[in-house]
Design a protein around this motif. Sequence first.
Motif, short mmCIF file in Angstrom:
data_model
loop_
_atom_site.label_atom_id
_atom_site.label_comp_id
_atom_site.label_asym_id
_atom_site.label_seq_id
_atom_site.Cartn_x
_atom_site.Cartn_y
_atom_site.Cartn_z
N UNK A 1 0.81 -1.21 0.00
CA UNK A 1 0.00 0.00 0.00
C UNK A 1 0.85 1.27 0.00
N UNK A 2 2.01 1.20 -0.58
CA UNK A 2 2.94 2.32 -0.49
C UNK A 2 2.41 3.59 -1.13
N UNK A 3 1.53 3.49 -2.13
CA UNK A 3 1.04 4.67 -2.84
C UNK A 3 -0.36 5.08 -2.40
N UNK A 4 -0.90 4.42 -1.37
CA UNK A 4 -2.30 4.65 -1.00
C UNK A 4 -2.46 5.30 0.36
N UNK A 5 -1.36 5.56 1.04
CA UNK A 5 -1.46 6.12 2.38
C UNK A 5 -0.55 7.33 2.52
N UNK A 6 -0.93 8.26 3.39
CA UNK A 6 -0.05 9.41 3.64
C UNK A 6 1.19 8.98 4.40
N UNK A 7 2.27 9.76 4.37
CA UNK A 7 3.49 9.39 5.10
C UNK A 7 3.20 9.18 6.59
N UNK A 8 3.95 8.27 7.19
CA UNK A 8 3.81 8.01 8.62
C UNK A 8 4.35 9.19 9.42
N UNK A 9 3.79 9.41 10.57
CA UNK A 9 4.25 10.50 11.44
C UNK A 9 5.57 10.13 12.10
N UNK A 10 6.46 11.09 12.19
CA UNK A 10 7.76 10.87 12.83
C UNK A 10 8.31 12.23 13.24
N UNK A 11 8.64 12.38 14.50
CA UNK A 11 9.09 13.68 14.99
C UNK A 11 10.47 14.07 14.49
N UNK A 12 11.28 13.10 14.07
CA UNK A 12 12.65 13.39 13.66
C UNK A 12 12.84 13.43 12.15
N UNK A 13 12.30 12.44 11.47
CA UNK A 13 12.59 12.31 10.04
C UNK A 13 11.58 11.40 9.39
N UNK A 14 11.12 11.80 8.20
CA UNK A 14 10.21 10.97 7.42
C UNK A 14 10.90 10.61 6.11
N UNK A 15 11.29 9.35 5.90
CA UNK A 15 11.94 8.95 4.65
C UNK A 15 11.01 9.19 3.46
N UNK A 16 11.53 9.90 2.46
CA UNK A 16 10.77 10.18 1.25
C UNK A 16 11.74 10.33 0.09
N UNK A 17 11.24 10.14 -1.11
CA UNK A 17 12.02 10.44 -2.29
C UNK A 17 12.69 9.25 -2.93
N UNK A 18 13.37 9.52 -4.06
CA UNK A 18 13.94 8.43 -4.88
C UNK A 18 15.20 7.79 -4.31
N UNK A 19 15.75 8.31 -3.21
CA UNK A 19 16.93 7.65 -2.64
C UNK A 19 16.56 6.32 -2.00
N UNK A 20 15.25 6.07 -1.83
CA UNK A 20 14.78 4.82 -1.23
C UNK A 20 14.09 3.95 -2.28
N UNK A 21 14.22 2.66 -2.12
CA UNK A 21 13.50 1.73 -2.98
C UNK A 21 12.01 1.80 -2.70
N UNK A 22 11.65 1.93 -1.44
CA UNK A 22 10.27 2.10 -1.03
C UNK A 22 10.29 2.82 0.30
N UNK A 23 10.17 4.14 0.25
CA UNK A 23 10.35 4.96 1.45
C UNK A 23 9.31 4.62 2.52
N UNK A 24 8.07 4.42 2.11
CA UNK A 24 6.99 4.14 3.06
C UNK A 24 7.23 2.82 3.79
N UNK A 25 7.58 1.79 3.04
CA UNK A 25 7.82 0.47 3.66
C UNK A 25 9.05 0.51 4.55
N UNK A 26 10.09 1.22 4.12
CA UNK A 26 11.29 1.36 4.98
C UNK A 26 10.92 2.04 6.29
N UNK A 27 10.13 3.10 6.20
CA UNK A 27 9.75 3.82 7.41
C UNK A 27 8.96 2.91 8.35
#
Length: 565
Positions: free
Chosen positions: A197-223
Amino acid sequence: MRASVSASSAQPCLPCLHSHGNGRAVAAAYAVAACLVAVTFLALAALDPRAQASSWFLSSSSSSSLSSFSSLQPSGGGGASEHLLVTSSSYSDDGDSRNSTGKEVHEEVQVGGDDLLLSLINPSSGRGAPQLSVTPPTAAPELEPTPAALAPPAATESSDEVIEATPQVPRRRDVKLERLELGLAKARSAIMEAIKNKDKRPPLADKDYVPMGPIYRNAYAFHRSYLEMEKLFKVYVYEEGEPPVFHDGPCRSIYSTEGRFIYSMEMESRLRTRDPDLAHAFFLPFSVVKMVKMIYEPNSHDMGPLKRTISDYIGVLSAKYPYWNRSLGADHFMLSCHDWGPYVSSANGHLFGNSIRVLCNANTSEGFNPSKDVSLPEINLRTDVVDRQVGGPSASRRPILAFFAGGNHGPVRPSLLAHWKGKGQPDVQVSEYLPRGVSYTDMMRRSRFCLCPGGYEVASPRLAEAIYLECVPVVVDDGEYALPFADVLNWDAFAVRLRAADIPRLREVLSAVSPRHYIRMQRRVRAVRRHFMVHGGPPRRYDAFHMILHSVWLRRLNVRIAARG
């Protein structure tokens, strides 16, 4: 092989291990019992359809070899689905090969696909995954590293099993272990849901850092995976062993990643547990760098004393605790930045074949298995003030196209120096040694691309140096190097990989990168730097220490330890 750092010699076995000389006799007794269990297991496995079940994911971009569990079988079918992120497997055109312990492996294989772990793999590809049945080993022989078999990545939507490790000898039901494995099963399901569901949900909340962008294979799943790790994962550090060979390591040298991790793990309070019954993974806190300094006889080329020290250490732990024997080391990990790390790990067959080996020398042609081993970034720290070693100018203030300076050794550098050293190309600065007064760091800061060829072995501290100084790294090798954190990071977004045969075309290849694309790559280098940072004080979330643990976490999710005899 890098020149050894040796100052003195010592006895092959440390004093704290001398009272455990009966470890080999115990191992021999286990071997006899294992033979009887193996015969029974094979007879049952022939009748059990679960022995032909498939597994979910293959590892990141390179080769892998099959782990040599005493018995490997997928966990029971039916009921709630449980998924894994990585799986140890190999393939061969013929159905008969050998795993890392030299035991026969009989395989039926369907391979396909080109996704890598933690794109996080596209589960909708519908391609088949290998089916495995393994002949149980009867003992843990001393091993020399052997080349791993190349395995194309594969994924399947219908396979959702994990590999189960069962003990060599019958034991009582372990309720605490069952509870641990249930927690891991829930984490697997949460991560797999994030993958789908990587493209169907908003980014997860995180007070320090939210992984996003093309440097990740799947930023949402990594987070999601990272947060699950922080919530659940516990590591036990064995307290046996005396410094400096154990619980110590170098913190200011080319091997500093080894010492910094050991030190941080010793000080860790959030992810470390003092109760081994609560641990998901077990850290073997020996330092190969310190062994080479304290135990190795200079110029002897004899690693025997180092291997005996590790073998005896594991013998002590396996005699004192039940944890090594119940998984045959599959939930244990070692860490080494020394070139000899892979070789001394062959002191114990299960350490080499089953355990998670966190290695700077992540050479797939020497037995490094990306689906169970972890590529450790080699970071050369000269001072504790690490923050002063980072940062660099924009692309417009970098007049040099490509830069390298280093010794002429290993399989790649002679070709690089032969083609580009002293060729009168002002924008390609390649040299063996820099002139007096010329700063290596300043040269990297003035360069757009920093060449990172391996030396005696595949790893190079230039990779982290380039990332620190915001110079786009160029990895020069023929694919044997398993890049650090490649199960999470999309290296193609911020680095260039060049084969040795393309060295004569180096200038042409790098000049073809447009200014606009280069600016994007440099920005991504700056963004990915947080994952390679080693801090002078306590570790910080998403830094190198936590990324290493996250890599171990992913591989621990790969295996379910049987809680029954």
